[in-house]
Design a protein around this motif. Structure first.
Motif, PDB file in Angstrom:
ATOM      1  N   ALA A  53       0.834  -1.209   0.000  1.00  0.00           N
ATOM      2  CA  ALA A  53       0.000   0.000   0.000  1.00  0.00           C
ATOM      3  C   ALA A  53       0.866   1.255   0.000  1.00  0.00           C
ATOM      4  O   ALA A  53       0.585   2.238  -0.725  1.00  0.00           O
ATOM      5  N   LYS A  54       1.917   1.184   0.801  1.00  0.00           N
ATOM      6  CA  LYS A  54       2.824   2.335   0.829  1.00  0.00           C
ATOM      7  C   LYS A  54       3.541   2.533  -0.513  1.00  0.00           C
ATOM      8  O   LYS A  54       3.720   3.656  -0.975  1.00  0.00           O
ATOM      9  N   GLU A  55       3.978   1.432  -1.093  1.00  0.00           N
ATOM     10  CA  GLU A  55       4.636   1.510  -2.392  1.00  0.00           C
ATOM     11  C   GLU A  55       3.694   2.078  -3.446  1.00  0.00           C
ATOM     12  O   GLU A  55       4.091   2.897  -4.285  1.00  0.00           O
ATOM     13  N   LYS A  56       2.451   1.623  -3.385  1.00  0.00           N
ATOM     14  CA  LYS A  56       1.464   2.135  -4.346  1.00  0.00           C
ATOM     15  C   LYS A  56       1.235   3.630  -4.155  1.00  0.00           C
ATOM     16  O   LYS A  56       1.156   4.391  -5.123  1.00  0.00           O
ATOM     17  N   GLN A  57       1.130   4.015  -2.872  1.00  0.00           N
ATOM     18  CA  GLN A  57       0.926   5.437  -2.593  1.00  0.00           C
ATOM     19  C   GLN A  57       2.147   6.255  -3.019  1.00  0.00           C
ATOM     20  O   GLN A  57       2.014   7.365  -3.531  1.00  0.00           O
ATOM     21  N   LEU A  58       3.309   5.669  -2.776  1.00  0.00           N
ATOM     22  CA  LEU A  58       4.535   6.368  -3.170  1.00  0.00           C
ATOM     23  C   LEU A  58       4.585   6.574  -4.677  1.00  0.00           C
ATOM     24  O   LEU A  58       4.970   7.646  -5.169  1.00  0.00           O
ATOM     25  N   LYS A  59       4.200   5.554  -5.416  1.00  0.00           N
ATOM     26  CA  LYS A  59       4.181   5.689  -6.876  1.00  0.00           C
ATOM     27  C   LYS A  59       3.184   6.753  -7.315  1.00  0.00           C
ATOM     28  O   LYS A  59       3.451   7.550  -8.220  1.00  0.00           O
ATOM     29  N   THR A  60       2.012   6.702  -6.618  1.00  0.00           N
ATOM     30  CA  THR A  60       0.994   7.704  -6.966  1.00  0.00           C
ATOM     31  C   THR A  60       1.504   9.112  -6.697  1.00  0.00           C
ATOM     32  O   THR A  60       1.354  10.022  -7.532  1.00  0.00           O
TER      33      THR A  60
END
Length: 312
Positions: A53-60
């Protein structure tokens, strides 16, 4: 937390779980070990989920920060090279995005796109700055400072490389003012050249007219008749002296006038000047009466008798 920190934390969690599992087996029995294993698996699943989730948010967040540098989204856009940066983008903004989301030496395809997009924005800002400096060589402080065509062409070349429409127009408008000044000077120079040519042509025409008039004037002077004053030559035999030349208009000779009396008087006759045929001219005399003549001489109280020949 950036992507690099998240990857590092993920490795630490995995190693911790492995250590706990080994310790559980060594300390307790099989049941305890199974329980501990189940619990740790749950924890690992939760950590991985949170990490994802954090990685996804970071990418976003990364894509949003990078896309915000441009007029429209650049990530996963096939026309990424044609997309311009936003109006009035600041250099500090690009630096912050680069510090937070740019990763050196990566093999990740997605990260490479992020890196390329950040470099793209940075290069566009540098191009605008380069173009501004080139334009300032010919237009600065709202006035034209140089009209050298080489500098104008160099500035235009740099302006044409700008992708941002607003920045490009601002600099192009300045170059347009420079061009107007160049055209104005060219027209003034053309007018001066035409005026100089007209003056030269008029001067040549005047010189030709003077040259044409000069032969006529010389011819007029040459063709004027020469008037020579005729003179009459008198002989010493006629007047008792040496020969003399006198102007014609002065050729009228005075003739002795006989004494006046109450008797006969010889009439006066005009003297004819000599002709212009040249040669020695004999003086003319009035026709005096021939023979003996008489007359009174009042001032002498008497009379006289004689001929006119004596008077001569």
């Amino acid at each position: 937390m950036n992507l690099k920190e998240m990857i590092k934390n993920k490795k630490i969690v995995t190693a911790s779980i492995a250590v706990l599992l080994v310790a559980g087996v060594a300390v307790g029995g099989k049941v305890y070990a199974d329980n501990q294993k189940a619990q740790e698996q749950e924890r690992i699943a939760k950590v991985e989920k949170d990490q994802q989730a954090k990685e996804k948010q970071l990418k976003t967040d990364t894509e949003k920060a990078v896309n915000d540098l441009f007029e429209k989204a650049i990530i996963d856009n096939k026309d990424a090279e044609k997309i311009a940066i936003k109006n009035d983008l600041k250099d500090d903004t690009v630096k912050k995005v680069k510090e937070q989301y740019f990763v050196e030496k990566t093999n990740d395809a997605w990260q490479k796109v992020i890196n390329d997009s950040i470099v793209n924005a940075d290069n566009q800002l540098k191009q605008i700055d380069t173009a501004k400096k080139a334009v300032e060589k010919v237009f600065k402080d709202n006035k034209v400072v140089n009209t050298d065509q080489k500098n104008i062409d160099a500035a235009k070349k740099e302006v044409d490389k700008i992708k941002n429409a607003k920045s490009k127009k601002e600099l192009s408008d300045k170059l347009a003012k420079v061009k107007q000044e160049v055209d104005r000077k060219a027209k003034e120079k053309e007018k001066k050249t035409e005026s100089k040519q007209n003056d030269t042509e008029q001067s040549q025409v005047k010189q030709e007219e003077v040259q044409q008039e000069q032969p006529v004037s010389q011819q007029q002077v040459t063709e004027q008749p020469v008037y020579q004053e005729e003179v009459a030559t008198t002989s010493n035999n006629d007047w008792g002296g040496q020969a003399q030349q006198q102007p014609v208009q002065e050729q009228v000779q005075s003739v002795p006038t006989p004494p006046v009396s109450g008797g006969n008087q010889a009439p006066e006759q005009p003297v004819t000047p000599p002709s212009s045929g040249g040669g020695t001219q004999q003086p003319s005399y009035p026709d005096y009466p021939i023979g003996e003549q008489t007359g009174d001489i009042p001032e002498n109280g008497g009379s006289w008798t004689g001929g006119w020949e004596e008077v001569k």
